[in-house]
Design an enzyme around this catalytic site. Structure first.
Site, mmCIF file in Angstrom:
data_model
loop_
_atom_site.group_PDB
_atom_site.id
_atom_site.type_symbol
_atom_site.label_atom_id
_atom_site.label_comp_id
_atom_site.label_asym_id
_atom_site.label_seq_id
_atom_site.Cartn_x
_atom_site.Cartn_y
_atom_site.Cartn_z
ATOM 1 N N GLY A 30 -1.664 -1.222 2.939
ATOM 2 C CA GLY A 30 -0.581 -1.116 1.984
ATOM 3 C C GLY A 30 -1.050 -1.554 0.608
ATOM 4 N N CYS A 31 -0.436 -1.016 -0.443
ATOM 5 C CA CYS A 31 -0.907 -1.297 -1.799
ATOM 6 C C CYS A 31 -0.720 -2.767 -2.177
ATOM 7 C CB CYS A 31 -0.213 -0.388 -2.800
ATOM 8 S SG CYS A 31 1.588 -0.409 -2.744
#
Length: 348
Positions: free
Chosen positions: A150-151
């Site tokens: 995930g970012c």
């Protein structure tokens, strides 16, 4: 001969960034793009910036359409990748830019996503320090399935992991506040993402331990050597289209000087091509990493509070998603890790 590539969910922001980067990759050729609502439309009707791929038309997202390619990138909403991936041949490299295969514990998935866990794939954060001193990239070599981080998890993990591995920060006192660009919320039309709602405002979301990247970050830091991880995590939506600035603080362990603390990050990332530790006293800006696969990190010590301050800047669509996917695919395919990926940001 170039390897054939399909991108599922190519009409979204993450899918569009994958296509932008893949269009310049010398060893990968995008032959198929799929979408849901946009199926049947020309690619450039959704991504007019991608003129080099103007011959492509969105097809339906089915296993049959994706089959027969050497590499398949999945840029689908959470809960949609597992079923598609299960129907693809074992020898196909499948890179999931969604959340379905990131978490190791089924209980974590059930708690934060509320559905059946699709399983765990090798984690696509090559620079992640492991407790035994190795790096996560060793788990990606020759892999046929890869879960892209995930970012937000990327920004916080890369900021904090060297402190965990070196023992200079206490992982039971982590506090993170992130300024996040609106593209991280996806392309779907939502009232709170309208320009009139975003402009001139900063809006916290996922407050109080509810954000889905929290178990992923804890998992990463445990893999880096932490025992218990207690982490207060607050993302804030800000009026910029892309980028993440993660400010992470944690109690300083022992009496290490600021220079010694910075030394832990310099040692950890000195050989990494995409992670740059800024000089003492300097801290990053999102503007300097936009359009790139780079991570800029600044590290300092708040002597009065006895806390280490770690600030990381990434492009959420670049290193936070599409760049990490291609970087990890390069490793799995035996290519140079940097192939097709920019280290320079776009300015102004």
């Amino acid at each position: 001969m170039s390897l054939s590539v399909a991108v599922a969910g190519a009409s979204g922001y993450a899918g569009g960034e994958l296509l932008r980067l893949l269009a310049l990759h010398p060893e990968l050729e995008v032959r198929t793009v799929t979408a849901h609502a946009n199926a049947g439309q020309p690619l450039v009707s959704v991504h007019p910036n991608l003129r080099s791929l103007a011959s492509l038309t969105f097809q339906e997202t089915t296993a049959e359409v994706l089959a027969g390619h050497d590499v398949v990138f999945l840029a689908l909403p959470h809960g949609h990748s597992g079923g598609i991936a299960a129907q693809l041949a074992d020898d196909v490299l499948v890179v999931d830019a969604g959340a379905d295969h990131r978490l190791e514990a089924a209980a974590d998935w059930l708690q934060y996503y509320g559905t059946e866990h699709a399983g765990t794939w090798p984690y696509g954060m090559p620079e992640l320090i492991l407790a035994d001193g190795g790096r996560q990239r060793r788990e990606l070599r020759a892999a046929r399935r890869i879960a892209v981080p995930g970012c937000n998890a990327t920004a916080v993990t890369l900021a904090a992991a060297p402190g965990i591995a070196s023992g200079v920060i206490d992982p039971t006192g982590l506090v993170s506040v992130l300024a996040v660009g609106s593209s991280g919320a996806g392309r779907a039309a939502k009232t709170h993402l309208l320009a009139s709602e975003l402009t001139g405002s900063a809006t916290p979301y996922g407050v109080g331990g509810t954000h889905r990247h929290i178990p992923e970050i804890a998992q990463n830091l445990r893999n880096a050597g932490a025992g218990e991880v207690l982490h207060s995590f607050t993302p804030v939506l800000v009026p910029m289209s892309r980028g993440i600035l993660a400010t992470v603080t944690a109690p300083l362990v022992g009496d290490a000087t600021a220079e010694q603390v910075r030394g832990a990050w310099l040692s950890a990332y000195g050989d990494e091509r995409f992670v740059y530790v800024l000089p003492a006293g300097a801290f990053p800006r999102t503007a300097d990493v936009l359009g790139s696969n780079s991570v800029h990190i600044g590290v300092g010590v708040d002597e009065a509070a006895r806390r280490v301050v770690m600030i990381a800047a990434i492009d959420n669509l670049g290193k936070g998603t599409a760049g990490a996917a291609i970087q990890s695919a390069n490793i799995a395919l035996g290519f140079d890790e940097q192939l097709g990926l920019p280290v320079d940001g776009v300015a102004p």
